[in-house]
Write a protein that holds these residues in place. Structure first.
Motif, PDB file in Angstrom:
ATOM      1  N   SER A 125       0.928  -1.275  -0.035  1.00 46.11           N
ATOM      2  CA  SER A 125       0.082  -0.137   0.025  1.00 46.11           C
ATOM      3  C   SER A 125       0.695   1.225   0.111  1.00 46.11           C
ATOM      4  O   SER A 125       1.894   1.163   0.239  1.00 46.11           O
ATOM      5  N   GLY A 126       0.126   2.285  -0.349  1.00 49.92           N
ATOM      6  CA  GLY A 126       1.011   3.640  -0.241  1.00 49.92           C
ATOM      7  C   GLY A 126       1.330   4.314  -1.467  1.00 49.92           C
ATOM      8  O   GLY A 126       1.782   5.334  -1.478  1.00 49.92           O
ATOM      9  N   LEU A 137       6.966   9.512  -1.011  1.00 46.95           N
ATOM     10  CA  LEU A 137       5.839   8.745  -0.861  1.00 46.95           C
ATOM     11  C   LEU A 137       6.414   7.578   0.209  1.00 46.95           C
ATOM     12  O   LEU A 137       7.608   7.250   0.033  1.00 46.95           O
ATOM     13  N   ARG A 138       5.751   6.982   0.936  1.00 45.00           N
ATOM     14  CA  ARG A 138       6.072   5.722   1.679  1.00 45.00           C
ATOM     15  C   ARG A 138       5.317   4.649   1.382  1.00 45.00           C
ATOM     16  O   ARG A 138       3.929   4.660   1.575  1.00 45.00           O
ATOM     17  N   LEU A 139       5.967   3.643   1.013  1.00 46.51           N
ATOM     18  CA  LEU A 139       5.134   2.415   0.527  1.00 46.51           C
ATOM     19  C   LEU A 139       5.305   1.606   1.873  1.00 46.51           C
ATOM     20  O   LEU A 139       6.523   1.189   2.303  1.00 46.51           O
ATOM     21  N   SER A 140       4.355   0.649   2.005  1.00 45.27           N
ATOM     22  CA  SER A 140       4.352  -0.392   3.074  1.00 45.27           C
ATOM     23  C   SER A 140       3.940  -1.708   2.427  1.00 45.27           C
ATOM     24  O   SER A 140       3.015  -1.792   1.713  1.00 45.27           O
ATOM     25  N   GLN A 192      10.747   4.029   2.102  1.00 44.65           N
ATOM     26  CA  GLN A 192      10.881   5.640   2.213  1.00 44.65           C
ATOM     27  C   GLN A 192      11.209   6.045   0.697  1.00 44.65           C
ATOM     28  O   GLN A 192      12.418   5.893   0.414  1.00 44.65           O
TER      29      GLN A 192
END
Length: 119
Positions: free
Chosen positions: A6-7, A17-20, A80
């Motif tokens: 997500s993210g 943007l921060r992807l998790s 990140q």
């Protein structure tokens, strides 16, 4: 066992943007985790793997801008992304080697999350 990323989203050049990515299911071990990306018309390429001991690596084009981390207690990895450029536009996938109590070690892929860098 599955991975859920997500993210993603739309961001202007220079933005962040921060992807998790979270692993779920019957998991008794986590080895390497990684982020890949696939731009339109191109093959999927690795971006940032992180070893079981937490040692990261980065493809040259993202060094100094992206940071990969992991939290084994939460079964997550985070990417990140700072100072984003239009050439970072791609579908981002998380990937991990996970151990299931019955089937042992297998490599799993998340479903992908879109990142678009555009003004």
């Amino acid at each position: 066992v599955q991975l859920q990323a997500s993210g993603g989203g739309l961001v202007q050049p220079g933005g962040s943007l921060r992807l998790s990515c979270a692993a779920s299911g019957s998991i008794i071990g986590i080895n390497r985790m990684a982020w890949f990306r696939q731009a339109p018309g191109e093959p999927r390429k690795w971006v940032a793997p992180i070893t079981a001991l937490g040692s990261p690596s980065y493809v040259d084009c993202v060094k100094g801008r992206f940071t990969v981390s992991r939290d084994d207690a939460k079964k997550t990895t985070v990417l990140q992304m700072n100072s984003l450029k239009p050439e970072d536009t791609a579908v981002y996938y998380c990937n991990a080697d996970l151990r299931h109590p019955s089937t042992g070690w297998n490599t799993y892929w998340g479903q992908g999350t879109h990142v678009t860098v555009s003004s």
